[in-house]
Write a protein that holds these residues in place. Structure first.
Motif, PDB file in Angstrom:
ATOM      1  N   MET A   1     -20.173  -4.062  31.173  1.00 58.60           N
ATOM      2  CA  MET A   1     -21.452  -4.075  30.339  1.00 58.60           C
ATOM      3  C   MET A   1     -22.373  -3.273  31.209  1.00 58.60           C
ATOM      4  O   MET A   1     -22.129  -3.766  32.480  1.00 58.60           O
ATOM      5  N   LEU A   2     -23.561  -2.990  30.393  1.00 55.87           N
ATOM      6  CA  LEU A   2     -24.054  -2.194  31.184  1.00 55.87           C
ATOM      7  C   LEU A   2     -25.551  -2.972  31.648  1.00 55.87           C
ATOM      8  O   LEU A   2     -25.940  -3.130  33.011  1.00 55.87           O
ATOM      9  N   LEU A   3     -26.043  -3.782  30.810  1.00 57.22           N
ATOM     10  CA  LEU A   3     -27.425  -3.993  30.783  1.00 57.22           C
ATOM     11  C   LEU A   3     -26.849  -5.917  31.141  1.00 57.22           C
ATOM     12  O   LEU A   3     -26.580  -6.375  30.349  1.00 57.22           O
ATOM     13  N   GLY A   4     -27.343  -6.616  32.506  1.00 53.90           N
ATOM     14  CA  GLY A   4     -27.529  -8.035  32.383  1.00 53.90           C
ATOM     15  C   GLY A   4     -28.728  -8.144  32.164  1.00 53.90           C
ATOM     16  O   GLY A   4     -29.520  -7.915  33.289  1.00 53.90           O
ATOM     17  N   CYS A   5     -29.388  -9.537  31.382  1.00 49.69           N
ATOM     18  CA  CYS A   5     -29.914 -10.449  31.134  1.00 49.69           C
ATOM     19  C   CYS A   5     -30.300 -11.596  31.279  1.00 49.69           C
ATOM     20  O   CYS A   5     -28.542 -12.432  30.753  1.00 49.69           O
TER      21      CYS A   5
END
Length: 434
Positions: free
Chosen positions: A1-5
Motif C-alpha cells: 500500500m502506498l497511500l494510507g487514509c
C-alpha cells in the motif's frame, strides 16, 4: 500500500476513495480498522471511521489505531480526510486528530485544506466558502450536530488545537509547488502543526498536491487528494490495474436520513415517482413503528425502487431534539436505519442507496461489511461501491449535500451496471407517511 487514509465518516471515505480511484490508484475502502492485512495489490487504502461527532479523545484513539494498521501495510504517505464543510465543534475533532497523527509521524507543517471546488467549496484568505456564500451563511450554521458558524478556518481550528495554526495564502499557491513547499517548511519552523491553505480551483489543488510529494501527513477534504496519485505515478509505483468494482443484479432500496437541502429535494423528486415511506420520529421514539414494519412496506413495493426517508427542515429537527434530546434522536434514527438495512438485505435486497453521513455509517456498521471496492462515479464525490453480504452487495453512500436532484435514479442505474440514466420509472405512485 502506498497511500494510507483515515476518514472520519463513511460517505467521506467513499468520496476520497472515488477521487483516488479516478486518479488511477487501485483503491479499497475498509470499514473500521481491519483485523487482517490488505490485499497485496491495494495501492490506496481508506479506513472509514465513524468518528466525526464522537468525543475527541475517542476520535483520536480510533484514528491512531487506524494509523498503526496503515503503517503496518507499508504506506509511504498518510491522509486524514474530513468534510469539505469542515464539520466539527470548537472542541474537535479535526484539530485533536490532526495534531495526534502529526505527533505520531513526527511532523509539523501539515496541510489542512477542505476545499472541493467541484462542489463549490473554496478557501480564500483562510475563509471557507460554499459556492458564493461564506460557510456561516450556507445553511451549515444550522447543522443539527456540527453547526458551522465561523468561516475563518484559522480561528475555528485554533479553538481545537494546542499548537499554532498556520496559513498559506492563495498568492503563494498561485506561485507554484516550490513556493508552497517553502511556505509549509517555514510554518513547521514556527511550530505550526496544521496549516490552512487557500484553494479556489482544481488547478490549485493539483499545485498543492505536487508540493506534497514528500509530505508524511496531509489533511483535508477529498479534493486535497486530486494531485497525490500523480506523485506515485511519476515515481513509477502505480500498477494501472484500475477498479475491482462489480455491478450487482437485484432489487434496490433508497434510505435517506440526511436533512440537508440537497437531500430533501432528492427525496421530494424520488418520492413523486416511486413509492415512499416517510418516517415519523415520534413513532420511532415510542416504538410504535419498527424496522420490520418499514421493511414490510418496502418489500411489498420492491420492484419500484422504493424510498424510506427521515428528512425535515432545521426547525423541525430542532423541535424533535427539544422533545427527546439530540443524542437520543440521533441514536434512535441511526439504529432504525441500520436494523432496517440488515432486515432488507436478509430478505434479498442487494442494492442499497443511502443519503447522509451518519445514516451511511449506521447502515454499513449494521451490515458488518469489512471492505468495499470502488466503482464508477455517480455524481461528484459519490462512487458506486461493491462488497459482500448474503452474496454480492452494491452500495452508494451519499453525503447529505452531494448529488444532483435525480441522484437516486442515477445511483440505481450505476449500481446495476446500466449507466447513468438507465433506470426507468415503473410506477408513479408515492406511498404514505408512517
Amino acid at each position: 500500500m502506498l497511500l494510507g487514509c483515515i476518514a472520519d465518516d463513511f460517505t467521506g471515505a467513499s468520496d476520497l476513495a472515488n477521487t483516488l480511484a479516478k486518479g488511477g490508484m487501485r483503491t479499497t475502502q475498509f470499514i473500521g480498522v481491519p483485523a487482517e492485512p490488505a490485499a497485496g495489490d491495494c495501492e490506496a487504502g481508506v479506513v472509514a471511521l465513524k468518528s466525526r461527532s464522537i468525543p475527541a479523545a475517542a476520535a483520536v484513539a480510533q484514528s491512531l489505531a487506524a494509523l498503526k494498521w496503515l503503517r503496518q501495510q507499508g504506506c509511504r504517505q498518510f491522509l486524514f480526510k474530513y468534510c469539505s464543510t469542515f464539520d466539527s465543534t470548537p472542541q474537535g475533532n479535526i484539530g485533536p486528530v490532526g495534531e495526534a497523527l502529526a505527533e505520531a509521524l513526527g511532523t509539523r507543517g501539515a496541510v489542512a485544506c477542505p476545499a472541493f471546488p467541484t462542489t463549490g467549496r473554496t478557501i480564500y484568505q483562510g475563509h471557507l466558502f460554499v459556492k458564493d456564500r461564506l460557510l456561516s451563511e450556507s445553511g451549515m450554521e444550522k447543522h443539527p450536530l456540527t453547526p458551522m458558524t465561523d468561516p475563518d478556518l484559522r480561528r475555528f481550528l485554533a479553538l481545537q488545537t494546542k499548537t499554532p495554526v498556520g496559513h498559506v495564502p492563495w498568492a503563494t499557491v498561485d506561485a507554484g509547488p516550490d513556493a508552497v513547499k517553502t511556505a509549509l517548511k517555514e510554518a513547521a519552523g514556527r511550530g505550526e502543526t496544521l496549516v490552512i491553505i487557500d484553494a479556489i480551483s482544481d488547478a490549485d489543488l493539483f499545485t498543492i498536491g505536487a508540493a506534497l510529494a514528500e509530505a508524511p501527513l496531509v489533511t483535508g477534504g477529498s479534493g486535497i487528494a486530486l494531485g497525490l496519485p500523480e506523485n506515485f505515478r511519476k515515481a513509477g509505483l502505480l500498477s494501472g490495474k484500475g477498479s475491482a468494482f462489480t455491478p450487482v443484479d437485484g432489487p434496490t432500496v433508497v434510505l435517506a436520513g440526511s436533512c440537508s437541502g440537497a437531500t430533501r429535494e432528492q427525496v421530494r423528486r424520488h418520492a413523486a415517482q416511486h413509492p415512499g415511506l416517510a418516517l415519523e420520529i415520534d413513532k420511532i421514539m415510542s416504538g410504535t413503528l419498527t424496522p420490520d414494519q418499514a421493511a414490510f412496506f418496502l418489500m411489498e413495493r420492491i420492484r419500484l425502487t422504493p424510498i424510506c426517508y427521515s428528512t425535515a427542515t432545521p426547525e423541525e429537527v430542532k423541535a424533535v431534539q427539544d422533545r427527546y434530546g439530540r443524542e437520543a434522536v440521533a441514536e434512535a434514527i441511526e439504529g432504525f436505519f441500520g436494523e432496517l438495512a440488515v432486515t432488507l438485505n436478509n430478505r434479498g435486497v442487494n442494492r442499497i442507496i443511502v443519503a447522509g453521513g451518519e445514516t451511511s455509517g449506521a447502515v454499513v456498521s449494521a451490515l458488518e461489511i469489512d471492505r468495499l471496492d470502488i466503482g464508477p462515479e455517480i455524481d461528484p464525490g459519490v462512487p458506486a461501491l461493491s462488497g459482500s453480504r448474503n452474496g454480492p452487495l452494491a452500495l452508494a453512500l451519499k453525503s447529505g449535500n452531494f448529488g444532483a436532484p435525480d441522484f437516486f435514479d442515477k445511483a440505481a442505474a450505476v449500481l446495476a451496471g446500466k449507466g447513468v440514466g438507465g433506470m426507468g420509472t415503473e410506477d408513479k405512485s408515492a406511498g404514505g407517511a408512517a
